[in-house]
Scaffold this motif. Structure first.
Motif, PDB file in Angstrom:
ATOM      1  N   GLU A  25       0.714  -1.166  -0.087  1.00 41.40           N
ATOM      2  CA  GLU A  25       0.063   0.031  -0.129  1.00 41.40           C
ATOM      3  C   GLU A  25       0.839   1.325  -0.058  1.00 41.40           C
ATOM      4  OE1 GLU A  25      -2.866   0.257   3.064  1.00 41.40           O
ATOM      5  OE2 GLU A  25      -3.910  -1.843   2.410  1.00 41.40           O
ATOM      6  N   GLY A  26       2.169   1.029  -0.199  1.00 43.17           N
ATOM      7  CA  GLY A  26       3.023   2.360  -0.126  1.00 43.17           C
ATOM      8  C   GLY A  26       3.461   2.756   1.348  1.00 43.17           C
ATOM      9  N   HIS A  27       2.822   2.413   2.325  1.00 44.42           N
ATOM     10  CA  HIS A  27       3.019   2.430   3.754  1.00 44.42           C
ATOM     11  C   HIS A  27       3.358   1.260   4.451  1.00 44.42           C
ATOM     12  CE1 HIS A  27      -1.292   3.177   3.452  1.00 44.42           C
ATOM     13  NE2 HIS A  27      -1.355   2.542   4.748  1.00 44.42           N
ATOM     14  N   LEU A  28       2.570  -0.023   3.744  1.00 45.83           N
ATOM     15  CA  LEU A  28       2.402  -1.368   4.535  1.00 45.83           C
ATOM     16  C   LEU A  28       2.695  -2.319   3.505  1.00 45.83           C
ATOM     17  CD1 LEU A  28      -0.391  -2.274   7.021  1.00 45.83           C
ATOM     18  CD2 LEU A  28       0.056  -3.677   4.868  1.00 45.83           C
ATOM     19  N   LEU A  29       3.637  -3.181   3.948  1.00 45.49           N
ATOM     20  CA  LEU A  29       4.136  -4.054   2.907  1.00 45.49           C
ATOM     21  C   LEU A  29       3.816  -5.524   3.831  1.00 45.49           C
ATOM     22  CD1 LEU A  29       5.595  -3.882   0.249  1.00 45.49           C
ATOM     23  CD2 LEU A  29       7.736  -4.448   1.436  1.00 45.49           C
ATOM     24  N   ILE A  66       5.116  -2.147   8.790  1.00 43.92           N
ATOM     25  CA  ILE A  66       4.416  -0.636   8.580  1.00 43.92           C
ATOM     26  C   ILE A  66       5.577   0.325   8.504  1.00 43.92           C
ATOM     27  CG2 ILE A  66       3.036   1.032   9.572  1.00 43.92           C
ATOM     28  CD1 ILE A  66       1.362  -1.275  11.012  1.00 43.92           C
ATOM     29  N   THR A  67       5.651   1.054   7.312  1.00 44.02           N
ATOM     30  CA  THR A  67       6.795   1.881   7.074  1.00 44.02           C
ATOM     31  C   THR A  67       6.480   3.318   7.406  1.00 44.02           C
ATOM     32  OG1 THR A  67       6.073   1.990   4.709  1.00 44.02           O
ATOM     33  CG2 THR A  67       7.968   0.359   5.560  1.00 44.02           C
ATOM     34  N   ASN A  68       5.160   3.248   7.487  1.00 43.45           N
ATOM     35  CA  ASN A  68       4.546   4.956   7.872  1.00 43.45           C
ATOM     36  C   ASN A  68       3.405   4.650   8.933  1.00 43.45           C
ATOM     37  OD1 ASN A  68       3.703   7.396   8.286  1.00 43.45           O
ATOM     38  ND2 ASN A  68       4.045   8.021   6.110  1.00 43.45           N
ATOM     39  N   ARG A  69       3.433   4.676  10.281  1.00 38.98           N
ATOM     40  CA  ARG A  69       2.550   4.402  11.068  1.00 38.98           C
ATOM     41  C   ARG A  69       1.358   5.465  11.032  1.00 38.98           C
ATOM     42  NH1 ARG A  69       5.735   4.261  16.648  1.00 38.98           N
ATOM     43  NH2 ARG A  69       6.544   6.371  16.477  1.00 38.98           N
ATOM     44  N   THR A  70       1.668   6.796  10.622  1.00 43.09           N
ATOM     45  CA  THR A  70       0.753   7.906  10.586  1.00 43.09           C
ATOM     46  C   THR A  70      -0.387   7.520   9.688  1.00 43.09           C
ATOM     47  OG1 THR A  70       1.874   9.163   9.030  1.00 43.09           O
ATOM     48  CG2 THR A  70       2.507   9.366  11.334  1.00 43.09           C
ATOM     49  N   LYS A  71      -0.083   6.480   8.736  1.00 40.64           N
ATOM     50  CA  LYS A  71      -1.220   6.264   7.588  1.00 40.64           C
ATOM     51  C   LYS A  71      -2.010   5.137   7.899  1.00 40.64           C
ATOM     52  CE  LYS A  71       1.088   8.474   3.866  1.00 40.64           C
ATOM     53  NZ  LYS A  71       1.795   8.688   2.407  1.00 40.64           N
ATOM     54  N   VAL A  72      -1.640   4.396   9.017  1.00 42.60           N
ATOM     55  CA  VAL A  72      -2.384   3.293   9.416  1.00 42.60           C
ATOM     56  C   VAL A  72      -3.189   3.392  10.673  1.00 42.60           C
ATOM     57  CG1 VAL A  72      -1.858   0.673  10.444  1.00 42.60           C
ATOM     58  CG2 VAL A  72      -0.356   1.960   8.622  1.00 42.60           C
ATOM     59  N   ASP A  73      -4.506   3.072  10.408  1.00 46.17           N
ATOM     60  CA  ASP A  73      -5.772   3.115  11.595  1.00 46.17           C
ATOM     61  C   ASP A  73      -5.203   2.310  12.910  1.00 46.17           C
ATOM     62  OD1 ASP A  73      -6.812   5.127  10.045  1.00 46.17           O
ATOM     63  OD2 ASP A  73      -8.092   3.843   9.077  1.00 46.17           O
ATOM     64  N   ASN A  74      -4.890   1.151  12.466  1.00 43.65           N
ATOM     65  CA  ASN A  74      -4.687  -0.016  13.565  1.00 43.65           C
ATOM     66  C   ASN A  74      -3.275  -0.142  13.340  1.00 43.65           C
ATOM     67  OD1 ASN A  74      -4.537  -1.851  15.443  1.00 43.65           O
ATOM     68  ND2 ASN A  74      -6.074  -3.341  14.355  1.00 43.65           N
ATOM     69  N   PRO A  75      -2.313   0.377  14.321  1.00 43.46           N
ATOM     70  CA  PRO A  75      -0.878   0.067  14.290  1.00 43.46           C
ATOM     71  C   PRO A  75      -0.620  -1.493  14.571  1.00 43.46           C
ATOM     72  CG  PRO A  75      -1.363   1.037  16.346  1.00 43.46           C
ATOM     73  CD  PRO A  75      -2.722   1.148  15.352  1.00 43.46           C
ATOM     74  N   LEU A  76      -1.714  -2.364  15.283  1.00 46.87           N
ATOM     75  CA  LEU A  76      -1.480  -3.793  15.312  1.00 46.87           C
ATOM     76  C   LEU A  76      -1.515  -4.685  14.084  1.00 46.87           C
ATOM     77  CD1 LEU A  76      -3.501  -4.189  18.591  1.00 46.87           C
ATOM     78  CD2 LEU A  76      -1.039  -3.737  18.194  1.00 46.87           C
ATOM     79  N   MET A  77      -1.806  -3.871  13.044  1.00 46.37           N
ATOM     80  CA  MET A  77      -1.758  -4.683  11.777  1.00 46.37           C
ATOM     81  C   MET A  77      -0.703  -5.334  11.223  1.00 46.37           C
ATOM     82  SD  MET A  77      -4.271  -1.869   9.569  1.00 46.37           S
ATOM     83  CE  MET A  77      -3.826  -3.162   8.198  1.00 46.37           C
ATOM     84  N   GLY A  78       0.427  -4.738  11.847  1.00 43.41           N
ATOM     85  CA  GLY A  78       1.726  -5.348  11.521  1.00 43.41           C
ATOM     86  C   GLY A  78       2.957  -4.768  12.301  1.00 43.41           C
ATOM     87  N   GLU A  79       4.295  -5.001  12.044  1.00 40.02           N
ATOM     88  CA  GLU A  79       5.165  -4.478  12.636  1.00 40.02           C
ATOM     89  C   GLU A  79       5.700  -3.085  12.169  1.00 40.02           C
ATOM     90  OE1 GLU A  79       9.997  -5.932  13.605  1.00 40.02           O
ATOM     91  OE2 GLU A  79       8.266  -7.361  12.823  1.00 40.02           O
ATOM     92  N   VAL A  80       5.798  -2.216  13.157  1.00 41.09           N
ATOM     93  CA  VAL A  80       6.120  -0.654  12.791  1.00 41.09           C
ATOM     94  C   VAL A  80       7.663  -0.870  12.530  1.00 41.09           C
ATOM     95  CG1 VAL A  80       6.504   1.629  13.139  1.00 41.09           C
ATOM     96  CG2 VAL A  80       4.434   0.436  13.881  1.00 41.09           C
TER      97      VAL A  80
END
Length: 260
Positions: A25-29, A66-80
Motif C-alpha cells: 500500500e506504499g506504507h504497509l508491506l 508498517i513503514t509509515n504508522r501515521t497512515k495506518v488506523d490500527n498499528p496492530l496490523m503489522g510491525e512498525v
C-alpha cells in the motif's frame, strides 16, 4: 521522505531475495518470506532446529511491515519498522551477508537496430548513525558517474525505477569507465563526510547540556567527599558513555550500474 526510502529499500530487498510481495500500500508491506530469509531475519533458531531435526514441513513466516504508522488506523496490523528498529538492522545485516556488491545492467530494447550505449555508475548506500542518550539514523544512497564524476544523491530511488538485470542486454555497448571504482569510493566518502558536516548538530549540543545536568546531580550526592569512591567513577563513566555525542558511518552495500 525517510519512510518512503525504507519502503522502497524493503521492496527491493524482498524482490532480490525471491520473497513474494503479497500486499503493498506504499506504507504497509506484506511479504511471504523464503526459508533462507526467515532464518536470517526472524530470530527463530529453535524452530528451524526442530524442523530440520524432525524433517517436518517448514512454514516460513508471513511478515507485515508498517513503514509509515501515521497512515495506518490500527498499528496492530503489522510491525512498525523505522531507522534504528531491530528488524531493519537485521535486514541490513542480511543484505551484507547475501552480497555487499552487485553489478547490474539496464535492460534496454534494441528495436531500431542501433547499438545502445550504457554509462557506468558506482553506487554506495551509507547508513549514518547519530548516538547519544538518543539515537537517530539516516540512509544515503550516492551514485557517481564514472565518466564525468557527477554525483547523484537518492541514487537507489532512481535505479529502482529501471529495469535491471545482472547480464548485459543484447545490442548494447558498455563504456569503459574513466574513474576507477576505488577512486570513486574515495570521492563518495568525502561527499558523505561533507553531508554530515553540513547537517544540523544541535542534537549534540543538547546532549551535552543534559550530560552536564546529570553530572551536577551525581556530584551533589558526593559533596564534601574528598576521595570519590569507585561507585562514583563508575556512574561518571556511565554518563559519558550515555551522553557523549558520536557519529558512526557504515557502508550497507554498493554496486556498479550500467544505465542508459
Amino acid at each position: 521522505m525517510y519512510a518512503e526510502e525504507i519502503h522502497d529499500y524493503l521492496k527491493s530487498f524482498f524482490k532480490e531475495t525471491d520473497c513474494e510481495v503479497l500486499h503493498d500500500e506504499g506504507h504497509l508491506l506484506t511479504v511471504q518470506l523464503t526459508i533462507d530469509i526467515d532464518k536470517k531475519i526472524m530470530n527463530r533458531p529453535f524452530y528451524w532446529q526442530y524442523i530440520e531435526a524432525t524433517n517436518s514441513t517448514p512454514n516460513p513466516a508471513r511478515l507485515t511491515l508498517i513503514t509509515n504508522r501515521t497512515k495506518v488506523d490500527n498499528p496492530l496490523m503489522g510491525e512498525v519498522i523505522h531507522f534504528g528498529s531491530g528488524r531493519l538492522n537485521q535486514i541490513f545485516k542480511a543484505t551484507k551477508e547475501l552480497g555487499s556488491f552487485v553489478k547490474m545492467y539496464q535492460q534496454v530494447s534494441n528495436e531500431t537496430g542501433k547499438q545502445q550505449t550504457l554509462t557506468p555508475y558506482f553506487c554506495v548506500n551509507y547508513k549514518v548513525s547519530y548516538y547519544c542518550d538518543q539515537t537517530k539514523e539516516k540512509l544515503y544512497s550516492l551514485g557517481i558517474n564514472l565518466m564525468n564524476g557527477e554525483i547523484e544523491d537518492n541514487f537507489h530511488e532512481f535505479v529502482s525505477q529501471l529495469n535491471l538485470a545482472p547480464y548485459q542486454p543484447d545490442g548494447s555497448f558498455c563504456l569503459q569507465y574513466i574513474i576507477k571504482p576505488t577512486r570513486a569510493l574515495e570521492r563518495l566518502d568525502v561527499m558523505i563526510q561533507s553531508i554530515i558536516q553540513n547537517d544540523d548538530h544541535s542534537w549534540a549540543e543538547e546532549a551535552k547540556k543534559r550530560w552536564i545536568k546529570e553530572q551536577e546531580v551525581l556530584d551533589y550526592f558526593y559533596v564534601g567527599v574528598e576521595e570519590k569512591p569507585e561507585s562514583y567513577q563508575i556512574e561518571k563513566k556511565g554518563l559519558e558513555e550515555r551522553f557523549n555525542p558520536r557519529i558512526k558511518v557504515e557502508i550497507i552495500n554498493g554496486g556498479l550500474f550500467y544505465i542508459k
